[in-house]
Scaffold this motif. Structure first.
Motif, PDB file in Angstrom:
ATOM      1  N   LYS A 170      -5.628 -10.587 -49.293  1.00 53.67           N
ATOM      2  CA  LYS A 170      -6.182  -9.252 -49.109  1.00 53.67           C
ATOM      3  C   LYS A 170      -6.429  -8.602 -50.466  1.00 53.67           C
ATOM      4  CE  LYS A 170      -2.960  -7.590 -46.283  1.00 53.67           C
ATOM      5  NZ  LYS A 170      -2.137  -8.672 -45.779  1.00 53.67           N
ATOM      6  N   GLY A 171      -7.587  -7.945 -50.594  1.00 51.55           N
ATOM      7  CA  GLY A 171      -7.901  -7.218 -51.810  1.00 51.55           C
ATOM      8  C   GLY A 171      -7.178  -5.882 -51.849  1.00 51.55           C
ATOM      9  N   PHE A 172      -7.360  -5.144 -52.955  1.00 49.29           N
ATOM     10  CA  PHE A 172      -6.651  -3.880 -53.166  1.00 49.29           C
ATOM     11  C   PHE A 172      -6.926  -2.887 -52.047  1.00 49.29           C
ATOM     12  CE2 PHE A 172      -6.692   0.448 -54.982  1.00 49.29           C
ATOM     13  CZ  PHE A 172      -5.353   0.556 -55.311  1.00 49.29           C
ATOM     14  N   PHE A 173      -8.215  -2.584 -51.809  1.00 41.72           N
ATOM     15  CA  PHE A 173      -8.555  -1.580 -50.795  1.00 41.72           C
ATOM     16  C   PHE A 173      -8.272  -2.094 -49.384  1.00 41.72           C
ATOM     17  CE2 PHE A 173     -11.177  -0.220 -54.420  1.00 41.72           C
ATOM     18  CZ  PHE A 173     -10.782   1.092 -54.501  1.00 41.72           C
ATOM     19  N   GLU A 174      -8.372  -3.407 -49.212  1.00 40.88           N
ATOM     20  CA  GLU A 174      -8.057  -3.997 -47.909  1.00 40.88           C
ATOM     21  C   GLU A 174      -6.570  -3.821 -47.592  1.00 40.88           C
ATOM     22  OE1 GLU A 174      -8.819  -8.196 -45.473  1.00 40.88           O
ATOM     23  OE2 GLU A 174      -9.188  -8.048 -47.631  1.00 40.88           O
ATOM     24  N   LYS A 175      -5.729  -3.953 -48.628  1.00 38.96           N
ATOM     25  CA  LYS A 175      -4.289  -3.772 -48.431  1.00 38.96           C
ATOM     26  C   LYS A 175      -3.964  -2.312 -48.110  1.00 38.96           C
ATOM     27  CE  LYS A 175      -1.377  -5.930 -51.198  1.00 38.96           C
ATOM     28  NZ  LYS A 175      -0.727  -6.891 -50.286  1.00 38.96           N
ATOM     29  N   ILE A 176      -4.660  -1.374 -48.776  1.00 35.10           N
ATOM     30  CA  ILE A 176      -4.445   0.041 -48.491  1.00 35.10           C
ATOM     31  C   ILE A 176      -4.845   0.353 -47.045  1.00 35.10           C
ATOM     32  CG2 ILE A 176      -5.227   2.381 -49.029  1.00 35.10           C
ATOM     33  CD1 ILE A 176      -5.431   1.574 -51.927  1.00 35.10           C
ATOM     34  N   PHE A 177      -6.011  -0.166 -46.649  1.00 34.12           N
ATOM     35  CA  PHE A 177      -6.481   0.078 -45.282  1.00 34.12           C
ATOM     36  C   PHE A 177      -5.534  -0.545 -44.260  1.00 34.12           C
ATOM     37  CE2 PHE A 177      -8.936  -1.278 -41.545  1.00 34.12           C
ATOM     38  CZ  PHE A 177      -9.409  -0.039 -41.116  1.00 34.12           C
ATOM     39  N   HIS A 178      -5.048  -1.754 -44.583  1.00 39.82           N
ATOM     40  CA  HIS A 178      -4.112  -2.413 -43.669  1.00 39.82           C
ATOM     41  C   HIS A 178      -2.827  -1.611 -43.531  1.00 39.82           C
ATOM     42  CE1 HIS A 178      -0.859  -5.475 -42.860  1.00 39.82           C
ATOM     43  NE2 HIS A 178      -1.640  -5.621 -41.809  1.00 39.82           N
ATOM     44  N   GLY A 179      -2.321  -1.086 -44.662  1.00 40.56           N
ATOM     45  CA  GLY A 179      -1.113  -0.270 -44.610  1.00 40.56           C
ATOM     46  C   GLY A 179      -1.319   0.993 -43.796  1.00 40.56           C
ATOM     47  N   ALA A 180      -2.477   1.651 -43.981  1.00 44.92           N
ATOM     48  CA  ALA A 180      -2.779   2.870 -43.225  1.00 44.92           C
ATOM     49  C   ALA A 180      -2.889   2.579 -41.734  1.00 44.92           C
ATOM     50  CB  ALA A 180      -4.084   3.484 -43.739  1.00 44.92           C
ATOM     51  N   LYS A 181      -3.572   1.488 -41.405  1.00 46.30           N
ATOM     52  CA  LYS A 181      -3.733   1.106 -39.995  1.00 46.30           C
ATOM     53  C   LYS A 181      -2.391   0.771 -39.365  1.00 46.30           C
ATOM     54  CE  LYS A 181      -6.291  -2.164 -37.081  1.00 46.30           C
ATOM     55  NZ  LYS A 181      -7.218  -3.332 -37.094  1.00 46.30           N
ATOM     56  N   LEU A 182      -1.554   0.083 -40.140  1.00 40.87           N
ATOM     57  CA  LEU A 182      -0.235  -0.307 -39.656  1.00 40.87           C
ATOM     58  C   LEU A 182       0.630   0.909 -39.354  1.00 40.87           C
ATOM     59  CD1 LEU A 182       1.656  -2.879 -39.330  1.00 40.87           C
ATOM     60  CD2 LEU A 182       2.473  -2.326 -41.626  1.00 40.87           C
ATOM     61  N   VAL A 183       0.657   1.870 -40.288  1.00 40.91           N
ATOM     62  CA  VAL A 183       1.502   3.059 -40.139  1.00 40.91           C
ATOM     63  C   VAL A 183       0.946   3.985 -39.077  1.00 40.91           C
ATOM     64  CG1 VAL A 183       2.383   5.115 -41.305  1.00 40.91           C
ATOM     65  CG2 VAL A 183       2.379   2.912 -42.493  1.00 40.91           C
ATOM     66  N   TRP A 184      -0.359   4.252 -39.144  1.00 36.11           N
ATOM     67  CA  TRP A 184      -0.937   5.238 -38.234  1.00 36.11           C
ATOM     68  C   TRP A 184      -1.042   4.732 -36.804  1.00 36.11           C
ATOM     69  CZ3 TRP A 184      -0.549   9.555 -40.561  1.00 36.11           C
ATOM     70  CH2 TRP A 184      -1.080  10.701 -39.992  1.00 36.11           C
ATOM     71  N   GLY A 185      -1.061   3.397 -36.645  1.00 33.49           N
ATOM     72  CA  GLY A 185      -1.175   2.843 -35.298  1.00 33.49           C
ATOM     73  C   GLY A 185       0.164   2.677 -34.600  1.00 33.49           C
ATOM     74  N   ASN A 186       1.249   2.931 -35.297  1.00 33.03           N
ATOM     75  CA  ASN A 186       2.590   2.793 -34.728  1.00 33.03           C
ATOM     76  C   ASN A 186       3.227   4.180 -34.633  1.00 33.03           C
ATOM     77  OD1 ASN A 186       5.513   2.470 -34.629  1.00 33.03           O
ATOM     78  ND2 ASN A 186       5.182   0.300 -35.071  1.00 33.03           N
ATOM     79  N   PRO A 187       3.470   4.698 -33.428  1.00 33.58           N
ATOM     80  CA  PRO A 187       3.993   6.071 -33.297  1.00 33.58           C
ATOM     81  C   PRO A 187       5.276   6.325 -34.083  1.00 33.58           C
ATOM     82  CG  PRO A 187       3.288   5.244 -31.171  1.00 33.58           C
ATOM     83  CD  PRO A 187       3.224   4.091 -32.114  1.00 33.58           C
ATOM     84  N   LEU A 188       6.210   5.363 -34.075  1.00 41.18           N
ATOM     85  CA  LEU A 188       7.466   5.549 -34.807  1.00 41.18           C
ATOM     86  C   LEU A 188       7.221   5.633 -36.311  1.00 41.18           C
ATOM     87  CD1 LEU A 188      10.108   3.235 -33.088  1.00 41.18           C
ATOM     88  CD2 LEU A 188      10.136   5.718 -33.238  1.00 41.18           C
ATOM     89  N   LEU A 189       6.380   4.735 -36.821  1.00 39.19           N
ATOM     90  CA  LEU A 189       6.080   4.743 -38.254  1.00 39.19           C
ATOM     91  C   LEU A 189       5.310   5.999 -38.636  1.00 39.19           C
ATOM     92  CD1 LEU A 189       5.092   1.028 -39.028  1.00 39.19           C
ATOM     93  CD2 LEU A 189       7.332   2.133 -39.199  1.00 39.19           C
ATOM     94  N   ARG A 190       4.365   6.399 -37.791  1.00 38.57           N
ATOM     95  CA  ARG A 190       3.546   7.578 -38.098  1.00 38.57           C
ATOM     96  C   ARG A 190       4.397   8.840 -38.173  1.00 38.57           C
ATOM     97  NH1 ARG A 190       0.122   7.132 -34.219  1.00 38.57           N
ATOM     98  NH2 ARG A 190       1.064   8.591 -32.758  1.00 38.57           N
ATOM     99  N   THR A 191       5.244   9.038 -37.180  1.00 39.61           N
ATOM    100  CA  THR A 191       6.048  10.260 -37.148  1.00 39.61           C
ATOM    101  C   THR A 191       7.085  10.269 -38.269  1.00 39.61           C
ATOM    102  OG1 THR A 191       5.768  10.355 -34.748  1.00 39.61           O
ATOM    103  CG2 THR A 191       7.470  11.748 -35.696  1.00 39.61           C
ATOM    104  N   SER A 192       7.737   9.134 -38.511  1.00 35.04           N
ATOM    105  CA  SER A 192       8.737   9.089 -39.588  1.00 35.04           C
ATOM    106  C   SER A 192       8.064   9.249 -40.951  1.00 35.04           C
ATOM    107  CB  SER A 192       9.547   7.793 -39.527  1.00 35.04           C
ATOM    108  OG  SER A 192       8.716   6.652 -39.579  1.00 35.04           O
ATOM    109  N   PHE A 193       6.841   8.730 -41.104  1.00 37.96           N
ATOM    110  CA  PHE A 193       6.095   8.923 -42.356  1.00 37.96           C
ATOM    111  C   PHE A 193       5.763  10.396 -42.568  1.00 37.96           C
ATOM    112  CE2 PHE A 193       1.626   9.779 -43.516  1.00 37.96           C
ATOM    113  CZ  PHE A 193       1.743   9.657 -44.896  1.00 37.96           C
ATOM    114  N   LEU A 194       5.267  11.054 -41.526  1.00 34.11           N
ATOM    115  CA  LEU A 194       4.930  12.482 -41.648  1.00 34.11           C
ATOM    116  C   LEU A 194       6.173  13.308 -41.956  1.00 34.11           C
ATOM    117  CD1 LEU A 194       2.417  12.875 -38.663  1.00 34.11           C
ATOM    118  CD2 LEU A 194       1.871  12.995 -41.096  1.00 34.11           C
ATOM    119  N   ALA A 195       7.274  12.990 -41.273  1.00 35.50           N
ATOM    120  CA  ALA A 195       8.514  13.735 -41.509  1.00 35.50           C
ATOM    121  C   ALA A 195       9.012  13.508 -42.936  1.00 35.50           C
ATOM    122  CB  ALA A 195       9.578  13.311 -40.496  1.00 35.50           C
ATOM    123  N   TYR A 196       8.997  12.262 -43.383  1.00 31.00           N
ATOM    124  CA  TYR A 196       9.436  11.965 -44.746  1.00 31.00           C
ATOM    125  C   TYR A 196       8.579  12.725 -45.758  1.00 31.00           C
ATOM    126  CZ  TYR A 196      10.241   9.386 -49.067  1.00 31.00           C
ATOM    127  OH  TYR A 196      10.529   9.066 -50.373  1.00 31.00           O
TER     128      TYR A 196
END
Length: 395
Positions: free
Chosen positions: A131-157
């Motif tokens: 994965k390239g640089f921007f692809e890794k960023i997009f993958h991380g965003a998709k991973l976090v934002w697509g998982n309710p537990l990760l999304r909420t804990s990320f926002l809270a943090y």
């Protein structure tokens, strides 16, 4: 970062630093710091595994050691600058960074077999593209934002931890200057040192509280195991860890929600900065041996409970996030990359907002508006706590 900070300190010490050049150095250090922070935060799960209790224990020790330095450092720096000027502090900056770099280089040992396992994974699927640089960023965003537990804990943090840089880079210095005036910048560093030092004291007390909590949890786990084995026979450590996992997860979940609630109440510590009370030395006559406490202020004292609740909530949210990243070996770096960079973006936007606030209003007026803003922020804290409690509840 060591080279960059050394040059920065040298330019400041010799009077050759300009504002545009300082912005360039801040940008470079922010970029390099983001890389090192992502690596640093991905290492603990790689060492201890995706066990929330073990990850939390690691961050507890890391934060406790950090806060011990964080208490004495700002107070001592403020006193030194007030007495001898800024030069000693500038010299100390690259020196301490060189020491920390040496400690990491000489002591950090990754688990044996980690690189071999990674190489075997790549060998099993050699055609898999990197994965390239921007692809890794997009993958991380998709991973976090697509998982309710990760999304909420990320926002809270993010909304919990953003107050830390606000305090260190904007609120603390602005409060010291508002109290003593820009013409007394060196003396104001002592006021600022008390603010950040006692905030760190709160974080240290919070770290001790987490250690006490972990000790109690370990004792309870041992008692539960003894009772279970008395009825069902001896269990292996692996089997008991499997049996105890649901109980352990629920204990950690309830502890997280408790500290998030305390963190909400702790916002009153920031609101206290709107009260323009004089320093302790101006209120009472202190003996010579207590002269060092003359620049102590009420907000500095209120930051002790704020620091305790804020730091513990922050550590528990990060541990919770890391424990819930799916397929951690593959996804943890990308998830932590988004986690850190997106949090930094929110913090940067907040700092720019504070900048315009302090440019528009003078004296203690900005602190009044900041105190008012704590009310909707507290409501958002409570909302995120409710969401996370609902999403993480046992099925």
């Amino acid at each position: 970062r060591l080279v960059s900070i050394s040059i920065l300190a040298g330019l400041l010490a010799t009077g050759h630093m300009t504002l545009p050049l300082m912005m360039v150095f801040y940008s470079i250090n922010g970029f390099l710091g983001g890389i090192s922070a992502t690596a640093m935060e991905s290492i603990p799960p790689a060492i201890v595994g995706q066990d929330q209790a073990k990850i939390e224990k690691f961050w507890t020790w890391e934060q406790t050691i950090l806060e011990i330095i964080g208490i004495a450092g700002p107070i001592a720096t403020g006193a030194i600058v007030a007495s001898f000027g800024f030069l000693p502090a500038l010299v100390a900056f690259p020196v301490t960074m060189a020491i920390s770099l040496a400690i990491v280089a000489m002591t950090l040992k990754m688990p044996k077999g980690l690189d071999a396992a990674d190489a075997a994974s790549k060998a099993s699927d050699p055609a898999k593209p990197k994965k390239g640089f921007f692809e890794k960023i997009f993958h991380g965003a998709k991973l976090v934002w697509g998982n309710p537990l990760l999304r909420t804990s990320f926002l809270a943090y993010t909304v919990y931890t953003m107050l830390n840089p606000f305090l260190y880079t904007m609120l603390g210095p602005a409060y010291g200057l508002a109290l003593l005036g820009a013409e007394n910048a060196q003396a104001a560093t002592s006021v600022i040192g008390w603010l950040t030092g006692l905030y760190s004291l709160g974080g240290l007390l919070g770290g001790f509280g987490m250690m006490w909590e972990q000790k109690g949890m370990k004792a309870t786990d041992a008692a539960r195991r003894a009772a279970y084995e008395a009825e069902n026979g001896k269990q292996t450590d692996e089997r008991w860890d499997e049996l105890a996992k649901p109980w352990q997860t629920e204990v950690l979940r309830k502890s997280l929600l408790k500290w998030m609630l305390w963190g909400t109440f702790g916002l009153a510590g920031v609101a206290a900065m709107a009260v323009p009370l004089p320093m302790l030395g101006a209120l009472v006559s202190l003996p010579a041996w207590l002269g060092w406490a003359g620049t102590l202020t009420l907000p500095a004292l209120t930051l002790i409970p704020f620091g305790a609740a804020q730091v513990v909530a922050m550590l528990k949210l990060r541990s919770f996030f890391q424990a819930n990243v799916p397929d951690a070996k593959e996804n943890m770096p990308d998830a932590m990359g988004f986690f850190g960079s997106a949090s930094l973006v929110v913090t940067t936007v907040g700092l720019l907002s504070l900048k315009y606030l302090f440019q528009t209003f003078t004296g203690f007026a900005p602190f009044f508006y900041i105190a008012v803003a704590m009310a909707p922020l507290a409501a958002y804290y409570l909302y995120l706590r409710w969401r996370l409690g609902k999403q993480s509840a046992p099925k």
